[in-house]
Design a protein around this motif. Sequence first.
Motif, PDB file in Angstrom:
ATOM      1  N   SER A 186       0.857  -1.191   0.000  1.00 23.64           N
ATOM      2  CA  SER A 186       0.000   0.000   0.000  1.00 23.64           C
ATOM      3  C   SER A 186       0.889   1.235   0.000  1.00 23.64           C
TER       4      SER A 186
ATOM      5  N   SER B  60      -2.255   1.653  -7.337  1.00 20.90           N
ATOM      6  CA  SER B  60      -3.615   2.091  -7.673  1.00 20.90           C
ATOM      7  C   SER B  60      -3.614   3.449  -8.372  1.00 20.90           C
TER       8      SER B  60
ATOM      9  N   SER C 125      -3.171   2.812 -11.990  1.00 21.94           N
ATOM     10  CA  SER C 125      -4.417   2.328 -12.605  1.00 21.94           C
ATOM     11  C   SER C 125      -5.412   3.472 -12.789  1.00 21.94           C
ATOM     12  N   GLN C 126      -5.475   4.397 -11.823  1.00 17.32           N
ATOM     13  CA  GLN C 126      -6.373   5.550 -11.945  1.00 17.32           C
ATOM     14  C   GLN C 126      -5.952   6.440 -13.115  1.00 17.32           C
TER      15      GLN C 126
ATOM     16  N   PHE D  71     -12.782  -3.082  -9.327  1.00 13.27           N
ATOM     17  CA  PHE D  71     -12.236  -2.416  -8.145  1.00 13.27           C
ATOM     18  C   PHE D  71     -12.123  -3.394  -6.985  1.00 13.27           C
ATOM     19  N   GLN D  72     -11.370  -2.947  -5.956  1.00 11.10           N
ATOM     20  CA  GLN D  72     -11.063  -3.830  -4.828  1.00 11.10           C
ATOM     21  C   GLN D  72     -12.299  -4.164  -3.998  1.00 11.10           C
TER      22      GLN D  72
ATOM     23  N   ASP E 177      -7.884  -4.345  -9.926  1.00 10.69           N
ATOM     24  CA  ASP E 177      -7.197  -3.761  -8.772  1.00 10.69           C
ATOM     25  C   ASP E 177      -7.570  -4.536  -7.515  1.00 10.69           C
TER      26      ASP E 177
END
Length: 626
Positions: A42, A47, A50-51, A104-105, A187
């Motif tokens: 993290s 992410s 990916s965004q 999405f997660q 993701d």
Amino acid sequence: MDILRISDLHIGFTVHGLARDVVKGVSLRVPAGRTVALVGESGSGKSVISQAIMGLLPRAGGVTGGEILFRDPLTPDTTIDIAALPAEGKAIRALRGGRIGMIFQEPMSSLSPVHTIGNQIEEALLLHRPMSKAEARGLIETMLGRVGFKDPVRAYGLYPFELSGGLRQRAMLAMALICQPALLIADEPTTALDVTIQAQVLDLMRDLQAEMGMAILLITHDLGVVANMADEVVVIYHGEIMESGPVEDIFRRPRHPYLKALLKASPHFDMQEGERLVALREARPRPPAAPRAMPLPNAGEQAPLLSVRGLRKAYTTGSRSFFGKGTQQTVLAVDDVGFDIRRGECLGLVGESGCGKTTVSKIIMRAVTPDAGSIVFDDGRTQTDILALDGEALRAFRPRVQMIFQDPVSSLSPRMTVSNILREPLVIHGKGGAGEQAERVRTLMEDVGLDVRFLNRYPHSFSGGQRQRIGIARALALDPDLIICDEPVSALDVSVQAQILNLLKDLQAERGLTFLFISHNLAVVNYMADRIAVMANGRIVEIAPRHALFSRPVHPYTKALLRSVPFADLDRKLDFKLAAPGGASDSSHWDRVFRPDPEGEALTHLPLGGGHFVLARPGAELREVA
């Protein structure tokens, strides 16, 4: 041909007027029909990348350099630089959800709670491919069938809250794939799912990839998933690529120290007795614990700390109209559950979502009242019937049993400082004066490896691992005898997970703590637990010492769970087709000796020796079945 090629990408965020680079010169490629895994902790920038590909960066962020080149197989002569497109222009909206899909997660927060699954998928479809409603419905029902809904016509009209976590993720997959994208960005698609459901979703992604020929960018921190899914791997740390290459090279010949440490931080089934996880970076050193006032009695000579017998809890769901009519259904969440937890041991409780694990923990905590059963707490001096406690007696007992919750974000009040969070249980139970409480709070911070200078901070200023440490400190505040850990590391990265698990083991050794450790991650339970109880459909189907359960599982449900665990080892690939045909908890797939006989005797726990019990028909020859 590369569907996606990222070259020297820089992404920056401006916070309180200060610019900060979070992605620093990343380059990677995703070839057509292949799966590329982007691996990291993290905060590493996964992410955010990916965004940026989807054109969904927050307002404070932006691409400050580099290219994101997308080449659509339908128009191979045209290359689009996504980084150069206007954030809300027609060009990026045509790509997003159309030629580039994303899962999405957390499916619950990314699906609208007020629209049906069918309506949400229809919106995505009609936005990119105008057609009649009837034609759209036919395509959507076909896709729902392909992603594993047994009744697609009924599923079309269901709301997200009516679906399990696995089915919600399948609905997200259907929405991402309905326009047949060239690239799918996943993701952390299986982080919150059970191992059996995870195996089904990953198998589904592989099948649909082969069928549709799409490329997948898989973002994850689970190296077991990477070993079973990826063709190429990119390892990222603090916005920079540490190592990349084919999956064979990454796992067999890792070169970068960070990647080697990442491989050692994951719990696995081959760990030796007493072997510790190697955290990527150890937390702040903790001072040695003060000696206990009372020596621990020998567990073998004592009655169990907690004896649970015959727990039963049923829930009634559905609606009833004004005239008394309606569709109501009774679900037996916990059915005749019983076990003992010995002083100083860690009992693991594993099973799929919906098997009743958390309901059992809530009953022990007296947050839920059972329909039947007994729970006896024996501290060596007095025996307490927990279910009979009421009023002041219950309030006085509560410090003896505490809980560490699954989600460290929602279990800590955002309006309280860490100091207030840790003092609250001491104030409620009248433990000491203000000076003593302040000193106790400082000691708790040191016990869990956090700096006492952080006491006046609020939870939002901490990382996930630090927040979970605060949750552990709060659980320790009242010196409990038993701590219930409800999925305490499921929301954490591999590296932070190693720190938390090591901390819990150290605290157990120093303080003689007793744990009920609830999890669906079998490797984590294998590392923590002394004995393991396996739960399915509200019942404990097998209970055994850790080594016996993993080396000689007898119940078909236990075997299905073990078959579904992805290993971070290329020589032990997961056979997705064998993982859980029809669902591990579907008793129609079990051997008949493990299924109740409607006209015969009820199932009972048969002893196999050495504390190993399995739920089966009386007199069954289980050694032959095993």
